[in-house]
Write an enzyme that holds these catalytic residues in place. Structure first.
Site, short mmCIF file in Angstrom:
data_model
loop_
_atom_site.label_atom_id
_atom_site.label_comp_id
_atom_site.label_asym_id
_atom_site.label_seq_id
_atom_site.Cartn_x
_atom_site.Cartn_y
_atom_site.Cartn_z
N GLN A 180 42.67 30.63 37.76
CA GLN A 180 41.89 31.86 37.87
C GLN A 180 42.72 33.06 37.45
O GLN A 180 43.30 33.75 38.29
CB GLN A 180 41.43 32.01 39.33
CG GLN A 180 40.49 33.14 39.58
CD GLN A 180 39.11 32.86 39.06
OE1 GLN A 180 38.58 31.78 39.25
NE2 GLN A 180 38.52 33.83 38.41
N PHE A 181 42.78 33.33 36.15
CA PHE A 181 43.59 34.45 35.68
C PHE A 181 43.08 35.79 36.20
O PHE A 181 43.84 36.76 36.30
CB PHE A 181 43.68 34.46 34.15
CG PHE A 181 42.46 34.97 33.44
CD1 PHE A 181 42.36 36.31 33.09
CD2 PHE A 181 41.41 34.12 33.13
CE1 PHE A 181 41.23 36.79 32.45
CE2 PHE A 181 40.29 34.58 32.49
CZ PHE A 181 40.19 35.92 32.15
N THR A 182 41.81 35.86 36.58
CA THR A 182 41.25 37.13 37.03
C THR A 182 41.84 37.61 38.36
O THR A 182 41.62 38.76 38.75
CB THR A 182 39.72 37.07 37.14
OG1 THR A 182 39.35 36.08 38.09
CG2 THR A 182 39.09 36.77 35.78
#
Length: 147
Positions: free
Chosen positions: A78-80
């Site tokens: 989950q890069f966000t």
């Protein structure tokens, strides 16, 4: 490295209508990697996660770890989690690691959990995923190797 940990009774992830990972009791973990992260961060959080006591004992106290309850992990990249919303109306993801580096540390994290005897299911790195879960409690914990 950042984790959002949700205690679940069940969780699954689908990519293009195919279930790529599913668990019963355990943790649904969103995993974010920044460009400053190293394997030291990975092992710190894997150990912390494995021993985090957020499962209830017979008295209703959070005294049991994932290892104690023999739970599983659904790990989703989950890069966000490194989205910066301080300026403007669209998040800036400059603090997120580049995909190759992030994937290597994400896989290292999953491997570290497996080496502790934890069953780990995953999504697909970089893919658009649909995640479903039943949060137990609800209990949601934020973990960061730098904070």
């Amino acid at each position: 490295m950042r984790l959002v940990v949700q205690r679940v009774t069940s969780a699954s992830v689908k990519v293009e209508e195919e279930i790529t990972g599913a668990i019963n009791e355990g943790y649904m973990v969103l995993v974010g990697v920044t460009h400053e992260d190293t394997e030291e961060d990975v092992h710190y959080l894997a150990d912390k996660l494995a021993h985090l006591r957020i499962f209830e004992d017979e008295n209703g106290k959070m005294n049991h770890s994932l290892l104690d309850v023999k739970g599983s992990v659904l790990s989703v990249s989950q890069f966000t989690l490194y989205g910066d919303t301080r300026k403007g109306r669209r998040p800036n993801f400059m603090k997120a690691a580049k995909p190759d580096a992030a994937n290597a540390l994400y896989e290292c994290f999953n491997k570290a959990l497996r080496e502790k005897g934890i069953h780990v299911e995953t999504g697909r790195f970089g893919a658009m995923m649909d995640v479903s879960l039943t949060n137990s409690g609800p209990v949601t914990i934020w973990m960061d190797s730098k904070e």
